[in-house]
Design an enzyme around this catalytic site. Structure first.
Site: not given
Length: 191
Positions: A61, A64-66, A173
């Site tokens: 996560i 993918v997020e940052t 996502y």
């Protein structure tokens, strides 16, 4: 032996040997770990253990997020490494009784961001009966939306039918998080 025969022999011997060495280098876990690093391992490990969440899921996560860039704020206002929305972060801090964690620390500091994100993933796991695919979708779109999709029959909550996720962003996502999850679990024997 003439020059042409030596060249042919070299190509027959050296080319396959070169190919084998190249494959060994490219598919060596150490080499691939440079392509798929996991940063903040100690923090992820500690909070994953504390909240009984798969550390590879947290790492995926974050990737993918940052891409492990702390202090990020999205256009929509999501905060920090795990991109928590301010309302979600405030709600989670109250529910988790994390008195030392503030919105400012969630935005700027790795430790409280991973702690709150890990708590939130655990909460989502409980809401979705351990269904990691639905949890990943809910992390992106919100648990209310995902519950409605499942309740209304728009999506059954499975990876096999992820193509039915109504939001393209969430569908993509889920696929990306699961891609990194697969890479991390193949590369790293243990967290």
């Amino acid at each position: 032996m003439n020059k042409l025969k030596r060249t042919v022999i070299r190509k027959r011997v050296l080319l396959p040997l070169f190919a084998i060495v190249l494959v060994l280098v490219l598919f060596n876990a150490r080499w691939l770990s440079l392509i798929y690093p996991i940063e903040y391992r100690d923090e992820i490990r500690a909070h994953a253990s504390n909240y009984e969440v798969d550390p590879y899921l947290i790492a995926s996560i974050i990737r993918v997020e940052t891409n492990y860039q702390p202090s990020m704020e999205s256009k929509k206002g999501a905060l920090g490494l795990m991109q928590l929305m301010p309302d979600t972060a405030t709600w989670a801090m109250e529910k988790a009784h994390l008195k030392d964690v503030t919105l400012d620390s969630v935005k700027h500091d790795v430790e409280p961001n991973i702690e709150l994100g890990s708590w939130y993933i655990n909460n989502l796991m409980q809401q979705f009966g351990g269904n990691e695919v639905a949890v990943i979708a809910a992390y992106n779109a919100g648990p209310g939306k995902v519950k409605n999709w499942i309740k209304n029959g728009q999506w059954d909550g499975t990876l096999e039918d992820a193509k039915d996720i109504p939001y393209g962003e969430t569908r993509h996502y889920v696929q990306r998080v699961l891609y990194y999850y697969k890479q991390y679990t193949k590369l790293y024997d243990r967290f």
